[in-house]
Design a protein around this motif. Structure first.
Motif, mmCIF file in Angstrom:
data_model
loop_
_atom_site.group_PDB
_atom_site.id
_atom_site.type_symbol
_atom_site.label_atom_id
_atom_site.label_comp_id
_atom_site.label_asym_id
_atom_site.label_seq_id
_atom_site.Cartn_x
_atom_site.Cartn_y
_atom_site.Cartn_z
ATOM 1 N N ASP A 192 40.677 59.355 52.993
ATOM 2 C CA ASP A 192 40.230 57.967 52.891
ATOM 3 C C ASP A 192 39.947 57.667 51.423
ATOM 4 O O ASP A 192 39.191 58.389 50.781
ATOM 5 C CB ASP A 192 38.964 57.783 53.723
ATOM 6 N N VAL A 193 40.553 56.604 50.898
ATOM 7 C CA VAL A 193 40.372 56.274 49.477
ATOM 8 C C VAL A 193 38.934 55.897 49.153
ATOM 9 O O VAL A 193 38.526 55.960 47.991
ATOM 10 C CB VAL A 193 41.327 55.154 49.003
ATOM 11 N N LEU A 231 37.914 65.062 45.739
ATOM 12 C CA LEU A 231 39.050 65.850 45.290
ATOM 13 C C LEU A 231 39.461 66.872 46.353
ATOM 14 O O LEU A 231 40.619 66.975 46.719
ATOM 15 C CB LEU A 231 38.718 66.551 43.970
ATOM 16 N N LYS A 232 38.483 67.622 46.851
ATOM 17 C CA LYS A 232 38.735 68.644 47.859
ATOM 18 C C LYS A 232 38.037 68.262 49.153
ATOM 19 O O LYS A 232 37.384 67.232 49.224
ATOM 20 C CB LYS A 232 38.243 69.997 47.343
ATOM 21 N N MET A 275 40.751 57.488 40.871
ATOM 22 C CA MET A 275 40.241 56.747 42.035
ATOM 23 C C MET A 275 38.737 56.940 42.192
ATOM 24 O O MET A 275 38.005 55.978 42.446
ATOM 25 C CB MET A 275 40.959 57.196 43.307
ATOM 26 N N ILE A 276 38.280 58.177 42.038
ATOM 27 C CA ILE A 276 36.859 58.467 42.217
ATOM 28 C C ILE A 276 36.032 57.807 41.120
ATOM 29 O O ILE A 276 34.966 57.244 41.382
ATOM 30 C CB ILE A 276 36.615 59.991 42.281
ATOM 31 N N ARG A 289 42.168 47.418 40.924
ATOM 32 C CA ARG A 289 41.155 48.201 40.212
ATOM 33 C C ARG A 289 41.592 49.581 39.755
ATOM 34 O O ARG A 289 41.142 50.067 38.717
ATOM 35 C CB ARG A 289 39.920 48.335 41.099
ATOM 36 N N VAL A 290 42.425 50.256 40.529
ATOM 37 C CA VAL A 290 42.757 51.647 40.206
ATOM 38 C C VAL A 290 43.718 51.694 39.009
ATOM 39 O O VAL A 290 44.532 50.796 38.815
ATOM 40 C CB VAL A 290 43.342 52.350 41.454
ATOM 41 N N ASN A 291 43.571 52.732 38.194
ATOM 42 C CA ASN A 291 44.418 52.901 37.017
ATOM 43 C C ASN A 291 45.826 53.285 37.457
ATOM 44 O O ASN A 291 46.072 54.412 37.877
ATOM 45 C CB ASN A 291 43.824 53.988 36.103
#
Length: 178
Positions: free
Chosen positions: A12-13, A18-19, A46-47, A65-67
């Motif tokens: 889920d974004v 990461l893990k 994202m985080i 928003r995300v790079n």
């Protein structure tokens, strides 16, 4: 996990890290870096965005928003196949790969171009001579197409392709009683 009564949730974004991690409800959440085609740099981007500005409201908010230099089209595709956008209101994964007609790009390409246009508009507004953000160009959100959902087996196979296991179900679930 099933034997122990632990629920394993898909990626889920808005919640995955990461893990693999444990959420507030004690459920195991699939890690984003465990998805094939999603690199550590993309997950970090994202985080960072999520921590700085809160959860993503919808797919358009995510793309704005995300790079997109770190989260490229392949990453967006892999996240869609793995079901990482399900919580954003698009549970029909076929929508991302739907095309209006033969030769036209799929909806996922339209989303990526939308995000790039918005980000380029922000960059040009920041780099303007007077720093006037009122001139920022508003990019219209592309409409979400009405795509026929994939058959359950197709969806599960594509999920297994990028995740490595069946998460949202199993091909033999219909025959559990038998």
């Amino acid at each position: 996990c099933k034997r122990m009564g632990l629920k394993v949730l898909g990626p889920d974004v808005n919640e995955s890290k990461l893990k693999f991690s444990v959420n507030n409800k004690g459920q195991i959440r699939f890690g984003l870096a465990a998805i094939k085609g999603v690199g550590e740099a993309a997950v970090d981007a994202m985080i960072l965005e999520r921590k700085a500005n809160g959860s993503f409201e919808n797919i358009y908010d995510f793309m704005r928003r995300v790079n997109l230099r770190a989260v490229n089209k392949k990453t967006v595709e892999s996240l869609a196949l793995a079901g990482a956008y399900d919580a954003l209101g698009i549970e029909n994964r076929a929508i991302f790969f739907w095309t209006e007609s033969f030769g036209k790009p799929p909806f996922i390409d339209t989303l990526v171009r939308y995000g790039q246009s918005v980000q380029e508009g922000k960059d040009s507004a920041q780099n303007s001579l007077f720093g006037d953000s009122a001139d920022e160009i508003q990019v219209p959100e592309p409409p979400i197409p009405n795509a026929e959902p994939w058959h359950v087996l197709v969806s599960l196979e594509k999920e297994k392709e990028v995740v490595g296991i069946y998460l949202s179900g199993h091909p033999l679930d219909d025959y559990r009683m038998e």
